[in-house]
Design an enzyme around this catalytic site. Structure first.
Site, PDB file in Angstrom:
ATOM      1  N   GLN A 171      -0.933  58.323 -35.272  1.00 42.52           N
ATOM      2  CA  GLN A 171      -1.239  59.405 -33.948  1.00 42.52           C
ATOM      3  C   GLN A 171      -0.903  58.227 -32.845  1.00 42.52           C
ATOM      4  OE1 GLN A 171      -3.998  60.655 -36.579  1.00 42.52           O
ATOM      5  NE2 GLN A 171      -1.996  61.165 -37.053  1.00 42.52           N
ATOM      6  N   ASP A 204       4.117  59.237 -32.670  1.00 43.86           N
ATOM      7  CA  ASP A 204       5.118  59.205 -32.479  1.00 43.86           C
ATOM      8  C   ASP A 204       6.397  57.881 -31.534  1.00 43.86           C
ATOM      9  OD1 ASP A 204       5.134  61.996 -34.003  1.00 43.86           O
ATOM     10  OD2 ASP A 204       5.042  62.725 -32.016  1.00 43.86           O
ATOM     11  N   GLY A 233       3.353  61.398 -39.669  1.00 46.94           N
ATOM     12  CA  GLY A 233       4.781  61.526 -40.096  1.00 46.94           C
ATOM     13  C   GLY A 233       5.644  60.221 -39.637  1.00 46.94           C
ATOM     14  N   HIS A 234       5.641  59.467 -40.777  1.00 49.22           N
ATOM     15  CA  HIS A 234       6.586  58.048 -40.714  1.00 49.22           C
ATOM     16  C   HIS A 234       7.542  57.742 -40.619  1.00 49.22           C
ATOM     17  CE1 HIS A 234       2.109  55.946 -39.460  1.00 49.22           C
ATOM     18  NE2 HIS A 234       2.397  56.783 -38.096  1.00 49.22           N
ATOM     19  N   LYS A 274       5.733  53.868 -35.395  1.00 44.33           N
ATOM     20  CA  LYS A 274       5.206  53.338 -35.904  1.00 44.33           C
ATOM     21  C   LYS A 274       5.956  52.371 -37.488  1.00 44.33           C
ATOM     22  CE  LYS A 274       1.282  55.241 -34.942  1.00 44.33           C
ATOM     23  NZ  LYS A 274       1.915  56.209 -33.794  1.00 44.33           N
TER      24      LYS A 274
HETATM   25  P1  IMP Z   1      -4.490  67.427 -35.789  1.00 46.83           P
HETATM   26  O1  IMP Z   1      -4.593  66.360 -36.003  1.00 46.83           O
HETATM   27  O2  IMP Z   1      -3.927  68.337 -36.782  1.00 46.83           O
HETATM   28  O3  IMP Z   1      -5.684  68.403 -35.430  1.00 46.83           O
HETATM   29  O4  IMP Z   1      -3.807  68.074 -34.246  1.00 46.83           O
HETATM   30  C1  IMP Z   1      -4.185  67.542 -32.804  1.00 46.83           C
HETATM   31  C2  IMP Z   1      -3.342  67.159 -32.280  1.00 46.83           C
HETATM   32  O5  IMP Z   1      -3.184  65.714 -32.541  1.00 46.83           O
HETATM   33  C3  IMP Z   1      -1.683  68.140 -31.760  1.00 46.83           C
HETATM   34  O6  IMP Z   1      -1.486  68.134 -30.969  1.00 46.83           O
HETATM   35  C4  IMP Z   1      -0.599  67.168 -32.611  1.00 46.83           C
HETATM   36  O7  IMP Z   1       0.510  67.253 -32.261  1.00 46.83           O
HETATM   37  C5  IMP Z   1      -1.399  66.147 -32.421  1.00 46.83           C
HETATM   38  N1  IMP Z   1      -0.954  64.917 -33.564  1.00 46.83           N
HETATM   39  C6  IMP Z   1      -1.241  65.359 -34.539  1.00 46.83           C
HETATM   40  N2  IMP Z   1      -1.001  63.683 -35.702  1.00 46.83           N
HETATM   41  C7  IMP Z   1       0.053  63.459 -34.662  1.00 46.83           C
HETATM   42  C8  IMP Z   1       1.168  62.233 -35.079  1.00 46.83           C
HETATM   43  O8  IMP Z   1       1.382  61.750 -36.001  1.00 46.83           O
HETATM   44  N3  IMP Z   1       2.072  62.643 -34.014  1.00 46.83           N
HETATM   45  C9  IMP Z   1       2.423  62.878 -32.861  1.00 46.83           C
HETATM   46  N4  IMP Z   1       0.771  63.754 -32.643  1.00 46.83           N
HETATM   47  C10 IMP Z   1       0.238  64.248 -33.235  1.00 46.83           C
END
Ligand code: IMP
Length: 432
Positions: free
Chosen positions: A225, A13, A40-41, A16
């Site tokens: 991420q 977040d 989520g961009h 990007k």
């Molecule tokens: P997962 O990727 O859904 O398995 O989530 C694993 C961890 O990564 C959790 O803490 C999510 O909140 C975090 N996470 C996954 N994608 C994002 C992102 O795009 N931005 C911020 N945190 C993320």
């Protein structure tokens, strides 16, 4: 010819989407190489807001090709939904400019079901995943039972894979998690429907990228991420299931490491994190609430409030090391306007009086870390109109310069607002 990678230096977040969208003008193709629709961009163009989860953020530029590499996990329903939503807003995304790797793994309904069931079973110890099935999909990839995009073009293989997977997954869902089992036939029919629409988009992305480069074209690799959510280098197990570090652009897109030129590290001017896991500079006071409110720190995928805290130089310096970051892009600097004092973390103190200069692998140890701060003067001037570095107040520049000096990478871009135009360019990203 240039290959630039954009990665998040914190816990995701970092903004990007805006930066990728901005840099897209200079490249021929934009490539995603890991993650899935957990990302989520958010982009704001001409005051209009777009949120993309799977399609690369460069898609708003009509004449550019977007690539979804083999390292991405693709939920076909989400992908098609995104294509349709963009079309409804006048952005046509046909197969001529969106290419999906035939080697990309597909997220199946049982992945999301298992993700949610596991999180529920963990109770208070939940990771706080996005619930999109990302982890279980990567598990199947590693277990060599995953369904790949290419399988959509071979219905019999698709059927047998779905049947075998559903038989095993239903065992866990029903007997271990006490959840509803799923129907293999229904999933097969659903995915056959997706196959019809998606087939023209599926291709050998690695080969297509090679052709772009061979023709003298440039590519932008869009990380999702952030570094500290990396499954190898992040705050495990509170991580995602892929590698957001820059090195993974090579295997996640099928390009050789010698092709890559530079790495832009995105750094939010403070720190945020969604979901569980340690966060040494987290603020549970009015400063944290300030960042959350002024920065609109709510997840663009799940809507969850993001935890907020002071900028952690140790976190960013580690990202510079892990991804070989060659330039920093600072985002959301304007959110800090109006705070009297700012604090910048330059190390951690342990209960025994010892100090640490890097994040330890042990989460117990990281949980005991107390940040060592340097104090900075805040600024009150509105900086959203700044377009040259010298337009920024002196205290703001002092904060940024200490960051750059501490982490060992130069300032390349500074974003002072959500619009494309609200950006200060200090260095040419493509000059390296
Ligand atoms: P997962 O990727 O859904 O398995 O989530 C694993 C961890 O990564 C959790 O803490 C999510 O909140 C975090 N996470 C996954 N994608 C994002 C992102 O795009 N931005 C911020 N945190 C993320």
């Amino acid at each position: 010819m240039a290959c630039v990678i954009v990665v998040g230096s914190q816990w995701g977040d970092e903004g990007k989407g805006k930066v990728v969208d901005l840099l897209t003008e200079r490249v021929d193709g934009i490539v995603r190489f890991q993650g899935g629709n957990n990302a989520g961009h958010t982009l704001v163009v001409g005051g209009e807001k777009f949120i993309l989860h799977l399609i690369p953020s460069g898609v708003l530029h009509q004449n550019k090709t977007c690539f979804v590499g083999n390292g991405v996990v693709v939920d076909p329903a989400v992908l098609l939904g995104e294509i349709d939503r963009l079309a409804a807003r006048g952005v046509k995304v046909g197969p001529e400019r969106l290419r999906i790797s035939e080697r990309a793994h597909l997220i199946m309904p049982y992945h999301a079901a298992l993700d949610l069931a596991r999180e529920k079973a963990k109770g208070g110890g939940a990771i706080g995943t996005t619930g999109r099935g990302i982890g279980p999909c990567y598990e199947d990839k590693a277990a060599r039972v995953g369904v790949r995009a290419v399988d959509l073009t071979e219905p019999e293989l698709l059927r047998s894979k779905i049947e075998a997977n559903v038989a095993e997954k239903n065992f866990w869902l029903a007997n271990y998690f006490h959840e509803e089992p799923l129907s293999a036939q229904a999933i097969y029919e659903q995915y056959l429907g997706y196959a019809k629409r998606l087939a023209p988009y599926i291709s050998d992305v690695s080969l297509e990228l090679e052709r772009v480069l061979a023709g003298g074209g440039s590519l932008l690799f869009e990380g999702a991420q952030g570094t500290h959510l990396d499954i190898d280098h992040g705050t495990y197990p509170y991580v995602t299931s892929s590698n957001p570090v820059a090195g993974s652009a090579c295997c996640g897109a099928g390009v050789g490491v010698t092709r890559l030129n530079s790495v832009l590290g995105l750094v939010k001017a403070y720190t945020t994190r969604v979901g569980g896991g340690p966060f040494p500079t987290e603020l549970l006071d009015e400063n944290g609430r300030w960042m959350q409110e002024k920065g609109a720190e709510f997840g663009s995928t799940t809507g969850r409030p993001r935890r907020c805290g002071w900028l952690d130089g140790v976190v960013v310096r580690q990202a510079v090391r892990l991804s070989g970051i060659t330039g920093l892009c600072i985002t959301k600097l304007d959110v800090l306007t109006g705070l009297d004092k700012l604090y910048f973390c330059v190390g951690y103190r342990l209960p025994d009086g010892g100090t640490l200069e890097a994040l330890p692998a042990s989460l117990n140890k990281l949980g005991q870390c107390q940040p060592i701060y340097e104090e900075f003067e805040g600024w009150r001037e509105d900086i959203t109109g700044a377009r040259r570095y010298d337009d920024l107040p002196a205290s703001c520049r002092a904060y940024l310069e200490r960051l750059a000096q501490f982490v060992g990478a130069p300032l390349t871009l500074v974003s002072v607002g959500p619009d494309r135009e609200a950006t200060i360019v200090l260095q040419d990203v493509f000059a390296a």
